[in-house]
Enzyme design. Structure first.
Site, PDB file in Angstrom:
ATOM      1  N   ARG A 122       0.789  -1.314   0.138  1.00  0.00           N
ATOM      2  CA  ARG A 122      -0.122   0.150   0.000  1.00  0.00           C
ATOM      3  C   ARG A 122       0.940   1.208  -0.068  1.00  0.00           C
ATOM      4  NH1 ARG A 122      -4.849  -1.946   4.155  1.00  0.00           N
ATOM      5  NH2 ARG A 122      -5.175  -3.986   2.964  1.00  0.00           N
ATOM      6  N   ARG A 126       2.089   0.709  10.171  1.00  0.00           N
ATOM      7  CA  ARG A 126       1.596   1.276   9.067  1.00  0.00           C
ATOM      8  C   ARG A 126       2.689   1.087   8.106  1.00  0.00           C
ATOM      9  NH1 ARG A 126      -3.002   3.739   7.729  1.00  0.00           N
ATOM     10  NH2 ARG A 126      -3.273   4.163   9.958  1.00  0.00           N
ATOM     11  N   SER A 134     -10.443  -6.327   9.804  1.00  0.00           N
ATOM     12  CA  SER A 134     -11.462  -5.949   9.153  1.00  0.00           C
ATOM     13  C   SER A 134     -12.550  -6.898   8.368  1.00  0.00           C
ATOM     14  CB  SER A 134     -11.304  -4.599   8.419  1.00  0.00           C
ATOM     15  OG  SER A 134     -12.054  -3.882   8.176  1.00  0.00           O
ATOM     16  N   ARG A 157       0.803  -6.765  12.135  1.00  0.00           N
ATOM     17  CA  ARG A 157       0.177  -6.102  13.432  1.00  0.00           C
ATOM     18  C   ARG A 157       0.102  -7.422  14.604  1.00  0.00           C
ATOM     19  NH1 ARG A 157      -4.123  -1.446  11.694  1.00  0.00           N
ATOM     20  NH2 ARG A 157      -2.624  -0.248  10.497  1.00  0.00           N
TER      21      ARG A 157
END
Length: 427
Positions: free
Chosen positions: A262, A277, A352, A391
């Site tokens: 990303r 991140r 998510s 994470r």
RNA sequence: GGAGAGGUGGCAGAGCGGUUGAAUGCACCGGUCUUGAAAACCGGCAGGGGUUAACGCCCCUCCAGGGUUCGAAUCCCUGCCUCUCCGCCA
């Protein structure tokens, strides 16, 4: 994509639903586009009909040995007009398509109203937040002291937002991914897949990353519109693009462990420290495609599968339902799993899980044959991280840290760690 | 990298520039027959869109995009993909 029929027949209703997520539907623009589309389409079809009829007549006349010249004269003018009208229609239809491609999904009725993450609704908490009789470190200090994390080396190799892992930490990272994959394949009924990490633009349109979120992606140099995957959701869900599954192939459940890439454009200054991140991170992704009436049930199940990972690792977490304003572009409903990070003293997103209903399926024509109707119908797609591996590593390090700077290996992971019980500094 | 072949409905596989959106077979669905099943026989069966209260009518789609033509699955160009042979390679 939203159902174009719904958009046409009940635009105000769609506008109201989209307003919940802060999206303003241009009703006037839509109506105008529709009006032009309709009149052009009718006109074009009428001209095409005339052309087809005459051409067939010519064929018949020729076969019968008659003079076809008079008929040829009749169609002569038709071609140019048709061509012009077809071009006009094409332009309008492309405009309409772009308009539709930029519309996000409608928030589900069970999604709370709200503007941003402040308004997300906490559903439940699991686990005990650990108490330390020393000042807990964050994963960066822990990892660097252990010789297992090297952000400076990564910055030299590439740049910021990358990490190099060494030794036991690298192994722990690998163990986590293996553990997750084995859990989901053995206990939760997913089929393991290995997929390309580079996809074409059609795939990204299919899942909804394009056209709107171009800046979040790494695009490869060269002629072809190839991109690094931002998540395995893209290759996994697109397995169904342009497919019609037989009913007995459902539910379709796949899992893959892949890196994700990303650009994090627009995240300047956000989570600059550590592994939270990164431009590149590993994730174990769960994807399901199910009969429409089963998708919300499947979302609950899939969320449970992701939760199971945290429970087995004995990491405290909470589940929140994203509010309408915090919802991702393609989702109608999303649960975020947030794990407790002692280094930050707060919960951070680690998974998510979303139901997209037919939004992605419509874009990619992912269908199944409904035995009741005999017709191909759109599937519903669901996906979720199960979990973000980087994470999870952070969470394990921070929650399992000891006063001497070592890290206890969670019991459930030991089979993947050669039985090792703790990670100590390397010489 | 070099040489060749090919991309057609859920699958296999025909298709002369003209009533071909597409023969045939398989699969699937319904029916006859049968105590039941199989076999046999009869019928149905591509997707998307426009319009209609509905029956229906119409349009588009034979990998994709251009072109030739009154008319293209069929001819031409480009791209993508697949297969075979040679070379190279983890």
């Amino acid at each position: 994509m939203l159902d174009p029929k719904l958009l046409r027949s009940e635009p105000e209703k769609v506008a109201a639903a989209l307003a919940r997520r802060g999206f303003e539907l241009d009703l006037k623009g839509l109506a105008e586009l529709e009006r032009r589309r309709k009149s052009l389409q009718t006109r074009v079809q009428e001209l095409q009909n005339r052309r087809n009829t005459k051409s067939k007549a010519i064929g018949r006349a020729k076969a019968a040995g008659e003079d076809i010249q008079p008929l040829l004269d009749e169609v002569a003018a038709l071609g140019d007009e048709l061509k012009a009208e077809e071009e006009a229609l094409r332009v309008v239809q492309e405009e309409l398509r772009q308009f539709q491609l930029h519309l996000p999904n409608l928030p589900h009725e069970t999604v709370p109203d709200g503007k941003d993450e402040e308004d997300n609704r906490e559903e439940r908490r699991w686990g005990e937040i650990p108490e330390f009789d020393f000042e807990p470190m964050d994963h960066v200090d822990l990892g660097e002291a252990l010789g297992g994390l090297d952000f400076q080396a990564a910055a030299r190799l590439t740049g910021s937002r990358f990490v190099v892992m060494h030794g036991q930490i690298a192994r722990l990272h690998r163990a986590l991914a293996q553990f997750m994959l084995d859990l989901h394949t053995r206990e939760h009924g997913y089929r393991e897949s290995y997929v390309p990490y580079i996809v074409n633009d059609d795939s990204l349109y299919g899942t909804g990353q394009l056209p709107k979120f171009h800046e979040d992606l790494f695009r490869l140099e060269g002629e072809r519109p190839w991109y690094l995957i931002p998540t395995a959701e893209v290759p996994l869900t697109n397995l169904l693009r342009d497919q019609i599954l037989p009913a007995d192939a459902l539910p379709f459940k796949v899992v893959a462990h892949t890196p994700c890439f990303r650009s994090e454009a627009g995240a300047y200054g956000k989570d600059t420290r550590g592994m939270i991140r990164q431009h590149q991170f590993d994730k174990v992704e769960l994807v399901q495609a199910v009969r429409p009436e089963e998708s919300f049930e499947a979302l609950e199940a899939l969320t449970g599968h992701a939760e199971k990972v945290l429970q087995l690792l004995e990491l405290p977490y909470r589940v929140v339902t994203l509010c309408s304003g915090d919802l991702g572009f393609s989702a109608t409903k999303t649960y975020d799993l947030e794990v407790w990070l002692p280094g930050q003293g707060r919960y951070r997103e680690i998974s998510s899980c979303s139901n997209f209903v037919d939004f992605q399926a419509r874009r990619m024509k992912a269908r199944w044959r409904n035995p009741d109707t005999g017709k191909p119908e759109l599937l519903h797609t669901i996906n979720g991280s199960g979990l973000a591996v980087g994470r999870t590593l952070v969470a394990v390090m921070e929650n399992y840290q000891q006063g001497d700077g070592s890290i206890r290996v969670p019991e459930v992971l030991r089979p993947w760690m050669g039985g090792q019980e703790q990670i100590v500094p390397e010489g």
